[in-house]
Write a protein that holds these residues in place. Structure first.
Motif, PDB file in Angstrom:
ATOM      1  N   GLN A  73       4.574 -11.593  -5.371  1.00 27.62           N
ATOM      2  CA  GLN A  73       5.168 -12.338  -4.263  1.00 27.62           C
ATOM      3  C   GLN A  73       6.608 -12.736  -4.588  1.00 27.62           C
ATOM      4  O   GLN A  73       7.511 -12.644  -3.745  1.00 27.62           O
ATOM      5  CB  GLN A  73       4.328 -13.579  -3.952  1.00 27.62           C
ATOM      6  CG  GLN A  73       2.969 -13.263  -3.333  1.00 27.62           C
ATOM      7  CD  GLN A  73       2.138 -14.522  -3.124  1.00 27.62           C
ATOM      8  OE1 GLN A  73       2.588 -15.651  -3.401  1.00 27.62           O
ATOM      9  NE2 GLN A  73       0.895 -14.334  -2.655  1.00 27.62           N
ATOM     10  N   GLN A  74       6.838 -13.185  -5.831  1.00 25.84           N
ATOM     11  CA  GLN A  74       8.179 -13.577  -6.235  1.00 25.84           C
ATOM     12  C   GLN A  74       9.130 -12.379  -6.224  1.00 25.84           C
ATOM     13  O   GLN A  74      10.270 -12.484  -5.767  1.00 25.84           O
ATOM     14  CB  GLN A  74       8.145 -14.217  -7.637  1.00 25.84           C
ATOM     15  CG  GLN A  74       7.427 -15.566  -7.659  1.00 25.84           C
ATOM     16  CD  GLN A  74       7.295 -16.110  -9.070  1.00 25.84           C
ATOM     17  OE1 GLN A  74       7.590 -15.416 -10.048  1.00 25.84           O
ATOM     18  NE2 GLN A  74       6.818 -17.371  -9.176  1.00 25.84           N
ATOM     19  N   VAL A  75       8.658 -11.249  -6.717  1.00 27.30           N
ATOM     20  CA  VAL A  75       9.510 -10.059  -6.738  1.00 27.30           C
ATOM     21  C   VAL A  75       9.874  -9.638  -5.320  1.00 27.30           C
ATOM     22  O   VAL A  75      11.023  -9.315  -5.023  1.00 27.30           O
ATOM     23  CB  VAL A  75       8.786  -8.902  -7.470  1.00 27.30           C
ATOM     24  CG1 VAL A  75       9.547  -7.596  -7.292  1.00 27.30           C
ATOM     25  CG2 VAL A  75       8.656  -9.234  -8.953  1.00 27.30           C
ATOM     26  N   ARG A  76       8.892  -9.641  -4.416  1.00 21.16           N
ATOM     27  CA  ARG A  76       9.164  -9.237  -3.043  1.00 21.16           C
ATOM     28  C   ARG A  76      10.169 -10.201  -2.382  1.00 21.16           C
ATOM     29  O   ARG A  76      11.058  -9.775  -1.628  1.00 21.16           O
ATOM     30  CB  ARG A  76       7.863  -9.216  -2.233  1.00 21.16           C
ATOM     31  CG  ARG A  76       6.916  -8.089  -2.609  1.00 21.16           C
ATOM     32  CD  ARG A  76       5.756  -8.051  -1.649  1.00 21.16           C
ATOM     33  NE  ARG A  76       6.198  -7.716  -0.280  1.00 21.16           N
ATOM     34  CZ  ARG A  76       5.519  -7.997   0.812  1.00 21.16           C
ATOM     35  NH1 ARG A  76       4.355  -8.634   0.729  1.00 21.16           N
ATOM     36  NH2 ARG A  76       5.992  -7.662   2.003  1.00 21.16           N
ATOM     37  N   ALA A  83       0.044  -5.112  -3.425  1.00 18.25           N
ATOM     38  CA  ALA A  83      -0.532  -6.452  -3.294  1.00 18.25           C
ATOM     39  C   ALA A  83      -1.888  -6.399  -2.589  1.00 18.25           C
ATOM     40  O   ALA A  83      -2.819  -7.119  -2.956  1.00 18.25           O
ATOM     41  CB  ALA A  83       0.447  -7.349  -2.516  1.00 18.25           C
ATOM     42  N   ILE A  84      -1.997  -5.501  -1.575  1.00 24.23           N
ATOM     43  CA  ILE A  84      -3.274  -5.348  -0.871  1.00 24.23           C
ATOM     44  C   ILE A  84      -4.340  -4.823  -1.818  1.00 24.23           C
ATOM     45  O   ILE A  84      -5.487  -5.309  -1.841  1.00 24.23           O
ATOM     46  CB  ILE A  84      -3.091  -4.407   0.334  1.00 24.23           C
ATOM     47  CG1 ILE A  84      -2.175  -5.074   1.383  1.00 24.23           C
ATOM     48  CG2 ILE A  84      -4.437  -4.052   0.943  1.00 24.23           C
ATOM     49  CD1 ILE A  84      -1.804  -4.151   2.526  1.00 24.23           C
ATOM     50  N   GLU A 142      -7.865  -6.623  -3.000  1.00 27.07           N
ATOM     51  CA  GLU A 142      -9.182  -5.980  -2.874  1.00 27.07           C
ATOM     52  C   GLU A 142      -9.873  -5.898  -4.232  1.00 27.07           C
ATOM     53  O   GLU A 142     -11.096  -6.113  -4.332  1.00 27.07           O
ATOM     54  CB  GLU A 142      -9.037  -4.587  -2.271  1.00 27.07           C
ATOM     55  CG  GLU A 142      -8.617  -4.618  -0.807  1.00 27.07           C
ATOM     56  CD  GLU A 142      -8.494  -3.235  -0.220  1.00 27.07           C
ATOM     57  OE1 GLU A 142      -8.615  -2.247  -0.991  1.00 27.07           O
ATOM     58  OE2 GLU A 142      -8.288  -3.114   1.002  1.00 27.07           O
ATOM     59  N   ALA A 143      -9.103  -5.583  -5.287  1.00 29.83           N
ATOM     60  CA  ALA A 143      -9.679  -5.527  -6.627  1.00 29.83           C
ATOM     61  C   ALA A 143     -10.208  -6.896  -7.041  1.00 29.83           C
ATOM     62  O   ALA A 143     -11.283  -7.018  -7.649  1.00 29.83           O
ATOM     63  CB  ALA A 143      -8.634  -5.033  -7.627  1.00 29.83           C
TER      64      ALA A 143
END
Length: 560
Positions: free
Chosen positions: A251-254, A278-279, A283-284
């Motif tokens: 999230q920080q990188v994006r 991220a998706i 899911e993992a």
């Protein structure tokens, strides 16, 4: 039908190529010229024993080859196919090439359609192709099997023989089954032992999928604590509240890339990739959470699984099979049990079935035997008349029919036969195979074949010196009978009589000459003028007179 015969370094023949057609082909030549060598060559191609004496002096080996057309020999075609010796190339047509090489050291090899074969195989095939009459060791009609086949062909017994053979096969199968059941003896102990083994296996679930799932459950329980710890740690690192989790780091990188993406369009593509990652990470994490919920350390369950695995491995060791093969072994035990439990009942049924098939065979064999006996009388009468015509006046031909014991299923019927001959008046009949004179034997064979109207299944018949010891009107009759036989079979005849030679549809002459101190034989196919000259020689000897030529022409003109 024989279409081509090739000889190389064979006895006194250096090399010869002979082409044959249908009808009667005669072979003549001076005494000692080697005209019977062609018969000997066919005998060797038929698989008879050879020695180094057939190799031409000074040569390393003799080579013999024969080509046959198989259009009218289905038995030979079937034999070739059965032994995988038929031609693969459809363009080769319905033909067969047999070849044999005899070395000077006595060794011998044979080929059929270019593939090496044993002498036994060569003999089996050529028995369908060539029948040699004359010399005892070549005489096909000596064998009782050939005599029976000829009689059956004359009597047209194919439907009856088929019924007898089918009944014999069924009877034999039932007898074998009964013998196998009787040989088992008292099977009660075996049944009791099998039942114990089977029930022991039946108590366990032994199919392959169940055993695979059991092994998986065992590994999961054996490593439950490690699996739980690893799942919790991974879940925390992927999506936990910690600032160092993978999800928060993405999230920080994006966020940082999105602030400057307007200055570099390609960063938007990178942001898309990170969004997809991220998706996948979310899911993992969800799957890890479900796996963790499914995992539970249960000592009692683990012990139960281990006990079941131990029982399966004990059974596998006891029955000496792999664990995954236990189910098939259990099924095999069940089948054997079913068979043994029904053995007594099957034995009771077998006796009645065997009696039924025996009666069916007996009925079919009686019908076959009646047809054979009726035909045997006609064939014997016709052959006896022909023997008289062929210069053996007072001779008699008969067919002995001897009943066989009816306790065995013989596919050939309920009797065996023997051709019997009395060559001269007052002599008792003797088996054809014991007739001493080669000339008499050839003429008797000719009489049998002519009387049977060429119904022998073998397409090529060879008569060696069939006219030995006869002359005059009898020789003319012999020639006409051979020509008549040639209407339905290919006939090759070695002869020294002009009356016989004149009846041929084709004529070969064998001559000899000395070259460099070595005697050599040559084989030549004669045209019309040469035939007249050869017949003149046969009639008049060395000096060919006008009278001899005229007599030779009359012989040729009389041929119808």
């Amino acid at each position: 039908m024989l279409t081509h015969l090739s000889l190389k370094h064979f006895a006194v023949v250096s090399q010869a190529e002979l082409v044959f057609g249908p009808g009667l082909t005669v072979i003549s030549g001076e005494t000692g010229a080697g005209k019977s060598l062609l018969v000997d060559a066919l005998g060797l191609l038929s698989g008879i024993r050879a020695d180094s004496g057939v190799v031409r002096h000074g040569a390393e080996r003799a080579e013999l080859a024969g080509e046959f057309r198989l259009d009218d020999v289905p038995a030979a075609t079937a034999w070739l196919k059965e032994h995988e010796l038929d031609e693969d190339d459809a363009s080769s047509g319905s033909g067969c090439l047999v070849r044999r090489v005899i070395r000077a050291d006595g060794g011998s090899r044979a080929w059929i359609n270019g593939r090496p074969v044993t002498m036994a195989q060569l003999a089996e095939l050529t028995a369908h192709l060539v029948e040699i009459h004359g010399q005892h060791e070549h005489q096909a009609l000596m064998a009782r099997g050939s005599q029976l086949a000829l009689l059956d062909a004359y009597a047209a017994t194919a439907p009856e023989r088929r019924q007898v053979a089918e009944a014999a096969v069924q009877w034999s199968a039932l007898l074998r089954e009964r013998d196998e059941l009787v040989a088992q003896g008292d099977v009660s102990d075996r049944i009791e032992w099998l039942e114990h083994q089977y029930l022991e296996l039946e108590r366990e679930t032994l199919d392959a999928d169940s055993i695979a799932q059991l092994l998986l459950d065992h590994r999961r329980q054996a490593h439950a604590s490690d699996l739980i710890a690893a799942s919790e740690s991974a879940f925390a690192q992927l999506g936990g509240s910690d600032d160092v989790s993978v999800s928060r780091a993405l999230q920080q990188v994006r966020h940082e890339l999105q602030r400057v993406a307007s200055h570099e369009p390609r960063l938007s593509e990178v942001d898309g990739m990170l969004a997809a990652a991220a998706i996948q990470i979310d899911e993992a994490g969800s799957l890890l959470d479900r796996i963790r919920d499914d995992l539970d350390i249960d000592p009692s369950l683990f012990e139960s699984i281990e006990q079941r695995l131990a029982r399966i491995h004990d059974l596998a060791r006891k029955h000496r099979v792999a664990p995954e093969e236990l189910a098939a072994h259990r099924d095999a035990l069940e089948q054997e049990l079913d068979a043994l439990r029904g053995a007594d009942r099957r034995l009771e049924k077998l006796d009645s079935e065997i009696e039924k098939t025996r009666l069916a065979w007996r009925t079919a064999a009686d019908a076959l035997g009646a047809k054979r006996r009726k035909a045997a009388g006609k064939l014997a009468q016709a052959t006896t008349a022909l023997i008289g015509e062929l210069g053996m006046g007072g001779g008699h031909f008969g067919i002995d029919i001897e009943p066989l014991p009816a306790d065995k299923p013989d596919p050939n019927g309920g009797e065996r036969i023997e051709f019997m001959v009395a060559a001269n008046p007052g002599q008792p009949p003797r088996p054809l195979r014991k007739v001493a004179s080669g000339g008499e034997l050839s003429r008797i064979s000719l009489a049998i074949e002519v009387a049977a109207l060429g119904l022998d299944a073998v397409p090529t018949m060879v008569f060696d010196e069939v006219d030995s010891g006869i002359g005059g009107a009898v020789a003319d009759i012999v020639g006409r009978k051979l020509r008549a036989l040639g209407a339905s079979r290919q006939v090759l005849c070695v002869t020294h009589l002009p009356q016989v030679a004149a009846q041929g549809h084709a004529h070969y002459r064998v001559s000899k000459a000395a070259a460099d101190g070595v005697t050599q034989s040559q084989v030549q196919q004669l045209d019309a003028d040469q035939r007249q000259e050869e017949l003149s020689r046969m009639l008049g000897g060395v000096e060919l007179t006008r009278e001899a030529r005229a007599a030779a022409q009359r012989l040729l003109d009389d041929v119808t």
